[in-house]
Design a protein around this motif. Structure first.
Motif, mmCIF file in Angstrom:
data_model
loop_
_atom_site.group_PDB
_atom_site.id
_atom_site.type_symbol
_atom_site.label_atom_id
_atom_site.label_comp_id
_atom_site.label_asym_id
_atom_site.label_seq_id
_atom_site.Cartn_x
_atom_site.Cartn_y
_atom_site.Cartn_z
ATOM 1 N N THR A 142 -2.447 -0.100 4.652
ATOM 2 C CA THR A 142 -1.245 -0.773 4.289
ATOM 3 C C THR A 142 -0.929 -0.760 2.368
ATOM 4 O OG1 THR A 142 -1.621 -3.086 4.383
ATOM 5 C CG2 THR A 142 -0.705 -2.473 5.776
ATOM 6 N N VAL A 143 -2.720 -0.653 2.230
ATOM 7 C CA VAL A 143 -2.514 -0.594 0.730
ATOM 8 C C VAL A 143 -3.945 0.539 0.281
ATOM 9 C CG1 VAL A 143 -3.965 -1.853 -1.752
ATOM 10 C CG2 VAL A 143 -1.790 -3.223 0.057
ATOM 11 N N PHE A 144 -3.846 1.519 -0.432
ATOM 12 C CA PHE A 144 -4.910 2.349 -0.130
ATOM 13 C C PHE A 144 -4.757 3.639 -1.677
ATOM 14 C CE2 PHE A 144 -1.792 3.264 2.961
ATOM 15 C CZ PHE A 144 -2.161 4.942 2.231
ATOM 16 N N SER A 145 -5.908 3.773 -1.795
ATOM 17 C CA SER A 145 -5.731 5.258 -3.118
ATOM 18 C C SER A 145 -6.234 6.191 -2.652
ATOM 19 C CB SER A 145 -6.238 4.395 -3.923
ATOM 20 O OG SER A 145 -8.224 4.953 -4.116
ATOM 21 N N PHE A 146 -5.902 6.837 -3.213
ATOM 22 C CA PHE A 146 -6.758 8.076 -2.605
ATOM 23 C C PHE A 146 -5.912 9.413 -4.167
ATOM 24 C CE2 PHE A 146 -2.543 10.979 -2.137
ATOM 25 C CZ PHE A 146 -0.861 10.252 -2.143
ATOM 26 N N GLU A 147 -6.932 10.669 -3.878
ATOM 27 C CA GLU A 147 -7.154 11.640 -4.833
ATOM 28 C C GLU A 147 -6.239 13.026 -4.956
ATOM 29 O OE1 GLU A 147 -11.135 11.547 -6.716
ATOM 30 O OE2 GLU A 147 -10.797 9.279 -7.585
ATOM 31 N N TYR A 148 -5.745 13.405 -5.793
ATOM 32 C CA TYR A 148 -5.118 14.662 -5.181
ATOM 33 C C TYR A 148 -4.974 15.151 -6.287
ATOM 34 C CZ TYR A 148 -1.970 17.786 -2.224
ATOM 35 O OH TYR A 148 -2.433 19.149 -1.556
ATOM 36 N N GLN A 149 -5.600 16.572 -6.766
ATOM 37 C CA GLN A 149 -5.271 17.044 -7.686
ATOM 38 C C GLN A 149 -5.697 17.212 -8.726
ATOM 39 O OE1 GLN A 149 -4.635 21.155 -4.623
ATOM 40 N NE2 GLN A 149 -3.255 20.733 -5.915
ATOM 41 N N GLY A 150 -6.213 16.185 -9.482
ATOM 42 C CA GLY A 150 -6.240 15.252 -10.579
ATOM 43 C C GLY A 150 -5.133 14.174 -10.309
ATOM 44 N N VAL A 151 -4.648 13.886 -9.754
ATOM 45 C CA VAL A 151 -3.526 12.559 -9.611
ATOM 46 C C VAL A 151 -4.671 11.475 -8.544
ATOM 47 C CG1 VAL A 151 -1.453 11.627 -9.100
ATOM 48 C CG2 VAL A 151 -1.609 14.639 -10.564
ATOM 49 N N CYS A 152 -4.140 10.367 -9.472
ATOM 50 C CA CYS A 152 -4.862 8.641 -8.269
ATOM 51 C C CYS A 152 -3.784 8.512 -8.335
ATOM 52 C CB CYS A 152 -5.298 8.410 -9.423
ATOM 53 S SG CYS A 152 -5.962 6.534 -8.413
ATOM 54 N N PHE A 153 -3.933 8.323 -6.990
ATOM 55 C CA PHE A 153 -2.085 8.196 -6.525
ATOM 56 C C PHE A 153 -2.567 6.312 -5.652
ATOM 57 C CE2 PHE A 153 -1.211 12.026 -6.192
ATOM 58 C CZ PHE A 153 0.225 11.877 -6.016
ATOM 59 N N VAL A 154 -1.750 5.263 -6.151
ATOM 60 C CA VAL A 154 -1.915 3.972 -5.195
ATOM 61 C C VAL A 154 -0.845 3.589 -4.748
ATOM 62 C CG1 VAL A 154 -3.448 1.719 -5.716
ATOM 63 C CG2 VAL A 154 -4.008 3.284 -7.404
ATOM 64 N N MET A 155 -1.148 2.771 -3.532
ATOM 65 C CA MET A 155 -0.453 2.834 -2.806
ATOM 66 C C MET A 155 -0.101 0.999 -2.600
ATOM 67 S SD MET A 155 1.183 6.117 -1.066
ATOM 68 C CE MET A 155 1.783 5.948 0.047
ATOM 69 N N LEU A 156 0.748 0.449 -2.494
ATOM 70 C CA LEU A 156 0.612 -1.316 -2.408
ATOM 71 C C LEU A 156 1.937 -1.996 -0.780
ATOM 72 C CD1 LEU A 156 0.484 -1.743 -6.383
ATOM 73 C CD2 LEU A 156 -1.075 -1.420 -4.577
ATOM 74 N N ASN A 157 1.443 -2.795 -1.136
ATOM 75 C CA ASN A 157 2.463 -3.089 -0.031
ATOM 76 C C ASN A 157 2.655 -4.928 -0.432
ATOM 77 O OD1 ASN A 157 3.076 -5.052 2.127
ATOM 78 N ND2 ASN A 157 1.489 -4.808 3.202
ATOM 79 N N GLY A 158 4.081 -4.359 -0.755
ATOM 80 C CA GLY A 158 4.908 -5.354 -1.229
ATOM 81 C C GLY A 158 4.961 -6.784 -0.422
ATOM 82 N N ASN A 159 4.731 -6.570 0.299
ATOM 83 C CA ASN A 159 5.270 -7.958 1.658
ATOM 84 C C ASN A 159 4.057 -8.932 1.334
ATOM 85 O OD1 ASN A 159 7.423 -6.480 3.207
ATOM 86 N ND2 ASN A 159 5.934 -4.442 3.213
ATOM 87 N N GLU A 160 2.790 -8.730 0.874
ATOM 88 C CA GLU A 160 1.520 -9.678 1.325
ATOM 89 C C GLU A 160 1.208 -9.817 0.423
ATOM 90 O OE1 GLU A 160 0.196 -10.680 4.935
ATOM 91 O OE2 GLU A 160 0.512 -8.003 5.360
ATOM 92 N N LEU A 161 0.176 -10.449 -0.131
ATOM 93 C CA LEU A 161 -1.120 -10.678 -0.804
ATOM 94 C C LEU A 161 -0.671 -10.329 -1.885
ATOM 95 C CD1 LEU A 161 -3.925 -10.485 2.380
ATOM 96 C CD2 LEU A 161 -2.827 -12.506 1.446
ATOM 97 N N ILE A 162 -0.264 -10.461 -2.943
ATOM 98 C CA ILE A 162 -0.576 -10.068 -4.055
ATOM 99 C C ILE A 162 -0.783 -9.745 -4.584
ATOM 100 C CG2 ILE A 162 1.923 -8.918 -5.743
ATOM 101 C CD1 ILE A 162 2.909 -8.468 -3.167
ATOM 102 N N GLU A 163 -1.552 -11.255 -5.209
ATOM 103 C CA GLU A 163 -2.004 -11.033 -6.282
ATOM 104 C C GLU A 163 -3.541 -11.033 -5.648
ATOM 105 O OE1 GLU A 163 -2.301 -15.673 -6.729
ATOM 106 O OE2 GLU A 163 -4.218 -15.324 -8.882
#
Ligand SMILES: [Fe+2]
Ligand SMILES: [Fe+2]
Length: 420
Positions: free
Chosen positions: A257-278
């Motif tokens: 539900t929270v992860f990162s991946f790299e795609y052709q020069g871009v760092c993508f970060v997917m966050l989860n706004g539902n819990e454990l924000i800090e």
């Protein structure tokens, strides 16, 4: 064309006609039952590609069966070698998890991560078991280095998924058939535990996710409604992780539900706004401090600068914004407000002077439900509005990010560029 009268048919006896009608009636009754899903489907369904952390050398695929077959697995071969007699497809055994939909119904989700792939190569694959295979599908691996590409971004789908959102997906595909992947910023369904809604989601998408990977993060609707359940039951829907195979490099307890991946020069970060924000903010800091990609794009369901009258996530401004500012995040893609907005480039919750570096925050909506807009952050907004479903095409070049939002008539609704 001359039409000959068929004398044999004319001579069909009454009994034969009754048999014919009875057969037709049986076909209609049982044929209909199958189409309704009353008969178990033994073939792979809900086949979906997801990107891995390193999409230039691996690719994830997930599928579902309503019955457990023998040796679930996937096969893969380079398309250029497909017709060669010397080449045989590589086989990858699947990981399977059984999911109880209710007391009577168990379904089986299978996943494979194809690894040791070559960058920028077209592959054919199929999924199945000893007796039942899907059709062969195709995907192309990413390049290892920075290279221009386009991806699509969608806000909330959530309502009338099949009846209304199918058109959005089809129009988006027609507009950008070669997108690297489709990014969903949450609330793909209204009730994340309702399998019928996920069925609608996959029906609406058709074969698109079999050839274009989806990258998704959960919205609040992929969680239970926090107002009506004890805190210990507040967990991601049990249907989320079985349906997708997403990178597991996020913080503990937030895997897939929270992860990162790299795609052709871009760092993508997917966050989860539902819990454990800090906890996520600390993880994000670590990820971005190691980042070597040229661009940084973050996605989160709930907006940092909400345009909804009822909402305002000041905790995001407290925990996430300093990290976005410190590491110069280029773009933040959000949903949740069922409307459209795009900020000017911002730093420290303020508009930056012209030509200075800042982060652009976008909220979009793909489904048919819309909320009224608040003027709370009007001073930060370059554009707000929309009461129409939209999809966004984002092309990333070495020096410029080209963003275009389209409506379902393929008319440009909004566009801007970010320059490095
Ligand atoms: Fe929503
Ligand atoms: Fe939402």
């Amino acid at each position: 064309m001359t039409v000959k009268k068929d004398n044999k048919f004319m001579k069909i006896s009454k009994i034969n006609r009754y048999l014919l009608f009875a057969g037709l009636a049986l076909f209609l009754i049982f044929g209909h039952a199958r189409a309704d899903g009353n008969t178990l489907n033994v073939f792979p369904e809900r086949i979906v590609l997801n990107l891995t952390q390193t999409p230039y050398n691996s690719q994830a695929v997930t599928w579902r069966t309503q019955k457990m077959g023998t040796s679930p697995r996937a096969q893969i071969i380079r398309v250029s070698e497909f017709s060669s007699l010397e080449s045989t497809p590589k086989i990858f055994s699947a990981r399977t998890s059984a999911v109880d939909l209710d007391k009577k119904t168990t379904v089986y989700h299978h996943s494979v991560v194809f690894n040791s792939l070559e960058p920028n190569v077209l592959y054919a694959y199929r999924v199945g078991d000893d007796q039942h295979f899907s059709e062969w599908n195709q995907f192309i691996t990413a390049s290892e280095k920075l290279k221009s590409f386009t991806f699509l971004y969608f806000g909330d789908i959530q309502n009338q998924i099949q009846s209304m959102c199918s058109r959005v997906f089809r129009t988006a595909f027609q507009k950008q058939p070669d997108a690297g992947f489709w990014l969903f910023a949450g609330d793909m369904v209204d009730n994340g535990d309702d399998d019928k809604e996920w069925k609608e989601f996959f029906n609406a998408m058709g074969w698109i996710p079999r050839t274009i990977p989806l990258m998704l993060l959960p919205g609040n609707h992929e969680y239970p409604d926090r107002r009506f359940i004890p805190l210990e039951d507040y967990k991601i829907s049990k249907l989320w992780r079985p349906h997708f195979t997403l990178p597991e490099n996020g913080p503990k307890d937030l895997e897939e539900t929270v992860f990162s991946f790299e795609y052709q020069g871009v760092c993508f970060v997917m966050l989860n706004g539902n819990e454990l924000i800090e906890k996520q903010a600390k993880w994000l800091e670590k990820i971005l401090s190691k980042n070597r990609q040229h661009w940084v794009i973050v996605s989160i369901h709930q907006p940092v600068y909400s345009i909804s009258k009822r909402r305002n996530r000041t905790d995001f401004q407290k925990f996430f914004v300093p990290v976005f500012d410190r590491f110069s995040v280029d773009l933040v893609l959000q949903g949740h407000d069922h409307a459209y907005s795009r900020t000017f480039p911002l730093r420290n919750n303020q508009r930056v002077p012209d030509k200075e570096k800042g982060t652009v925050y976008v909220i979009s909506i793909a489904g048919p439900k819309f909320y009224p807009i608040s003027s709370r952050y009007d001073h930060l907004m370059a554009k707000t509005g929309s009461r129409e479903p939209l999809f966004q095409s984002i092309r990333v070049d070495a020096d410029t990010l080209h963003y275009t939002s389209y409506n379902i008539m393929k008319q440009v609704y909004d566009s801007f560029e970010i320059h490095k």
